[in-house]
Motif scaffolding. Structure first.
Motif, PDB file in Angstrom:
ATOM      1  N   PRO A  59     -44.654 -18.485  28.642  1.00 19.41           N
ATOM      2  CA  PRO A  59     -46.034 -18.677  28.223  1.00 19.41           C
ATOM      3  C   PRO A  59     -46.836 -19.435  29.286  1.00 19.41           C
ATOM      4  O   PRO A  59     -46.272 -20.164  30.101  1.00 19.41           O
ATOM      5  N   GLU A  60     -48.148 -19.277  29.238  1.00 24.47           N
ATOM      6  CA  GLU A  60     -49.029 -19.948  30.193  1.00 24.47           C
ATOM      7  C   GLU A  60     -48.781 -21.458  30.146  1.00 24.47           C
ATOM      8  O   GLU A  60     -48.652 -22.041  29.082  1.00 24.47           O
ATOM      9  N   GLY A  61     -48.705 -22.074  31.296  1.00 23.62           N
ATOM     10  CA  GLY A  61     -48.458 -23.510  31.378  1.00 23.62           C
ATOM     11  C   GLY A  61     -46.985 -23.864  31.526  1.00 23.62           C
ATOM     12  O   GLY A  61     -46.647 -24.969  31.904  1.00 23.62           O
ATOM     13  N   PHE A  62     -46.085 -22.928  31.212  1.00 22.72           N
ATOM     14  CA  PHE A  62     -44.654 -23.190  31.317  1.00 22.72           C
ATOM     15  C   PHE A  62     -44.180 -22.963  32.750  1.00 22.72           C
ATOM     16  O   PHE A  62     -43.216 -22.255  32.998  1.00 22.72           O
ATOM     17  N   THR A  63     -44.850 -23.571  33.692  1.00 25.89           N
ATOM     18  CA  THR A  63     -44.450 -23.513  35.093  1.00 25.89           C
ATOM     19  C   THR A  63     -44.544 -24.923  35.654  1.00 25.89           C
ATOM     20  O   THR A  63     -45.360 -25.722  35.176  1.00 25.89           O
ATOM     21  N   PRO A  64     -43.720 -25.275  36.616  1.00 28.18           N
ATOM     22  CA  PRO A  64     -43.827 -26.621  37.190  1.00 28.18           C
ATOM     23  C   PRO A  64     -45.265 -26.901  37.634  1.00 28.18           C
ATOM     24  O   PRO A  64     -45.894 -26.079  38.288  1.00 28.18           O
ATOM     25  N   ALA A  79     -49.160 -33.213  28.629  1.00 28.33           N
ATOM     26  CA  ALA A  79     -48.115 -33.453  29.624  1.00 28.33           C
ATOM     27  C   ALA A  79     -48.197 -32.465  30.777  1.00 28.33           C
ATOM     28  O   ALA A  79     -48.796 -31.401  30.666  1.00 28.33           O
ATOM     29  N   THR A  80     -47.538 -32.846  31.855  1.00 30.57           N
ATOM     30  CA  THR A  80     -47.332 -31.976  33.002  1.00 30.57           C
ATOM     31  C   THR A  80     -45.892 -31.480  32.945  1.00 30.57           C
ATOM     32  O   THR A  80     -44.972 -32.267  32.690  1.00 30.57           O
ATOM     33  N   VAL A  81     -45.702 -30.196  33.170  1.00 26.41           N
ATOM     34  CA  VAL A  81     -44.358 -29.625  33.189  1.00 26.41           C
ATOM     35  C   VAL A  81     -43.735 -29.948  34.545  1.00 26.41           C
ATOM     36  O   VAL A  81     -44.298 -29.625  35.585  1.00 26.41           O
ATOM     37  N   LEU A  82     -42.583 -30.616  34.517  1.00 29.44           N
ATOM     38  CA  LEU A  82     -41.867 -30.942  35.752  1.00 29.44           C
ATOM     39  C   LEU A  82     -40.873 -29.849  36.130  1.00 29.44           C
ATOM     40  O   LEU A  82     -40.675 -29.562  37.305  1.00 29.44           O
ATOM     41  N   ALA A  83     -40.226 -29.268  35.111  1.00 30.26           N
ATOM     42  CA  ALA A  83     -39.237 -28.219  35.360  1.00 30.26           C
ATOM     43  C   ALA A  83     -39.170 -27.313  34.140  1.00 30.26           C
ATOM     44  O   ALA A  83     -39.444 -27.743  33.018  1.00 30.26           O
ATOM     45  N   VAL A  84     -38.816 -26.059  34.382  1.00 36.03           N
ATOM     46  CA  VAL A  84     -38.659 -25.095  33.296  1.00 36.03           C
ATOM     47  C   VAL A  84     -37.479 -24.190  33.620  1.00 36.03           C
ATOM     48  O   VAL A  84     -37.269 -23.820  34.775  1.00 36.03           O
ATOM     49  N   GLU A  85     -36.703 -23.891  32.597  1.00 40.36           N
ATOM     50  CA  GLU A  85     -35.549 -23.000  32.754  1.00 40.36           C
ATOM     51  C   GLU A  85     -35.516 -22.067  31.553  1.00 40.36           C
ATOM     52  O   GLU A  85     -35.541 -22.521  30.411  1.00 40.36           O
ATOM     53  N   MET A  86     -35.501 -20.751  31.801  1.00 36.71           N
ATOM     54  CA  MET A  86     -35.374 -19.813  30.702  1.00 36.71           C
ATOM     55  C   MET A  86     -33.896 -19.720  30.332  1.00 36.71           C
ATOM     56  O   MET A  86     -33.060 -19.386  31.179  1.00 36.71           O
ATOM     57  N   LEU A  87     -33.578 -20.014  29.085  1.00 29.96           N
ATOM     58  CA  LEU A  87     -32.199 -19.971  28.616  1.00 29.96           C
ATOM     59  C   LEU A  87     -31.822 -18.567  28.164  1.00 29.96           C
ATOM     60  O   LEU A  87     -30.705 -18.117  28.369  1.00 29.96           O
ATOM     61  N   ARG A  88     -32.754 -17.913  27.512  1.00 29.38           N
ATOM     62  CA  ARG A  88     -32.644 -16.514  27.100  1.00 29.38           C
ATOM     63  C   ARG A  88     -34.066 -16.074  26.764  1.00 29.38           C
ATOM     64  O   ARG A  88     -34.955 -16.914  26.665  1.00 29.38           O
ATOM     65  N   LEU A  94     -37.614 -27.338  28.871  1.00 33.02           N
ATOM     66  CA  LEU A  94     -38.711 -27.944  29.624  1.00 33.02           C
ATOM     67  C   LEU A  94     -38.430 -29.401  29.903  1.00 33.02           C
ATOM     68  O   LEU A  94     -37.874 -30.102  29.056  1.00 33.02           O
ATOM     69  N   GLU A  95     -38.818 -29.843  31.077  1.00 30.87           N
ATOM     70  CA  GLU A  95     -38.841 -31.269  31.379  1.00 30.87           C
ATOM     71  C   GLU A  95     -40.306 -31.636  31.507  1.00 30.87           C
ATOM     72  O   GLU A  95     -41.041 -31.034  32.294  1.00 30.87           O
ATOM     73  N   LEU A  96     -40.736 -32.606  30.693  1.00 31.66           N
ATOM     74  CA  LEU A  96     -42.149 -32.953  30.599  1.00 31.66           C
ATOM     75  C   LEU A  96     -42.401 -34.396  30.990  1.00 31.66           C
ATOM     76  O   LEU A  96     -41.592 -35.272  30.701  1.00 31.66           O
ATOM     77  N   ASP A  97     -43.545 -34.614  31.614  1.00 28.15           N
ATOM     78  CA  ASP A  97     -44.021 -35.953  31.942  1.00 28.15           C
ATOM     79  C   ASP A  97     -45.308 -36.159  31.152  1.00 28.15           C
ATOM     80  O   ASP A  97     -46.340 -35.555  31.460  1.00 28.15           O
ATOM     81  N   ARG A 116     -41.030 -39.443  29.785  1.00 25.40           N
ATOM     82  CA  ARG A 116     -40.446 -38.177  30.213  1.00 25.40           C
ATOM     83  C   ARG A 116     -39.408 -37.730  29.204  1.00 25.40           C
ATOM     84  O   ARG A 116     -38.605 -38.535  28.744  1.00 25.40           O
ATOM     85  N   ILE A 117     -39.429 -36.444  28.915  1.00 22.83           N
ATOM     86  CA  ILE A 117     -38.436 -35.887  27.988  1.00 22.83           C
ATOM     87  C   ILE A 117     -37.972 -34.528  28.490  1.00 22.83           C
ATOM     88  O   ILE A 117     -38.631 -33.900  29.319  1.00 22.83           O
ATOM     89  N   ARG A 118     -36.858 -34.084  27.951  1.00 22.57           N
ATOM     90  CA  ARG A 118     -36.384 -32.715  28.105  1.00 22.57           C
ATOM     91  C   ARG A 118     -36.260 -32.147  26.705  1.00 22.57           C
ATOM     92  O   ARG A 118     -35.772 -32.820  25.795  1.00 22.57           O
ATOM     93  N   GLY A 119     -36.684 -30.918  26.536  1.00 20.54           N
ATOM     94  CA  GLY A 119     -36.577 -30.275  25.228  1.00 20.54           C
ATOM     95  C   GLY A 119     -36.521 -28.771  25.381  1.00 20.54           C
ATOM     96  O   GLY A 119     -36.973 -28.216  26.385  1.00 20.54           O
ATOM     97  N   THR A 120     -35.973 -28.124  24.379  1.00 17.23           N
ATOM     98  CA  THR A 120     -35.870 -26.673  24.360  1.00 17.23           C
ATOM     99  C   THR A 120     -36.741 -26.141  23.242  1.00 17.23           C
ATOM    100  O   THR A 120     -36.664 -26.620  22.109  1.00 17.23           O
ATOM    101  N   VAL A 121     -37.578 -25.156  23.583  1.00 16.86           N
ATOM    102  CA  VAL A 121     -38.437 -24.535  22.579  1.00 16.86           C
ATOM    103  C   VAL A 121     -38.203 -23.037  22.568  1.00 16.86           C
ATOM    104  O   VAL A 121     -37.862 -22.432  23.576  1.00 16.86           O
TER     105      VAL A 121
END
Length: 142
Positions: A59-64, A79-88, A94-97, A116-121
């Protein structure tokens, strides 16, 4: 064909809304039929062709460096997205600041702030993890 294609998550949400809307009118269709109808609405002959054209873009915004908003443990954030990884397909870690630290404790005499947090959506922008009252830990506005 549409000038800009939705993401896979958005297209599946469109299909779900279509199916729910038709159900409310007494016209039940299957999930696969709703996907096919959404594909045709965007000018494609079938869901598989539409899916291939969309790819598995996040989705839009899901990029570092991207900007997103939502709630974390029921607290609003930007928040600013620091990192994103598609799991499937449709699921992203997402790692967020956060712009402002969020208090993750609801107890009045104690606080614990997170910046800062990491979460999966998943496809709806919500985490699978829930609080004791059933609220998703992380909700991203998509």
């Amino acid at each position: 064909m549409s000038a800009t294609l939705p993401t896979l998550v958005e297209a599946k949400a469109q299909a779900k809304r279509l199916r729910t809307g038709l159900e409310a009118e007494g016209r039940e269709i299957s999930h696969s039929q709703s996907l096919e109808l959404v594909a045709r609405q965007h000018g494609f002959r079938d869901w598989n062709t539409f899916h291939a054209a969309m790819g598995n873009r996040p989705p839009e915004g899901f990029t570092p460096g991207g900007r997103i908003e939502g709630t974390y443990l029921s607290q609003p954030f930007a928040a600013t997205v620091l990192a994103v990884e598609m799991l499937r397909p449709g699921w992203f870690r997402l790692e967020l600041d956060f712009d402002e630290a969020v208090d993750v404790v609801t107890f009045d005499s104690f606080s614990n702030f997170r910046k800062r947090i990491r979460g999966t959506v998943g496809p709806s922008g919500t985490s699978r993890e829930r609080t004791s009252d059933g609220t998703p830990h992380l909700v991203i506005e998509i």
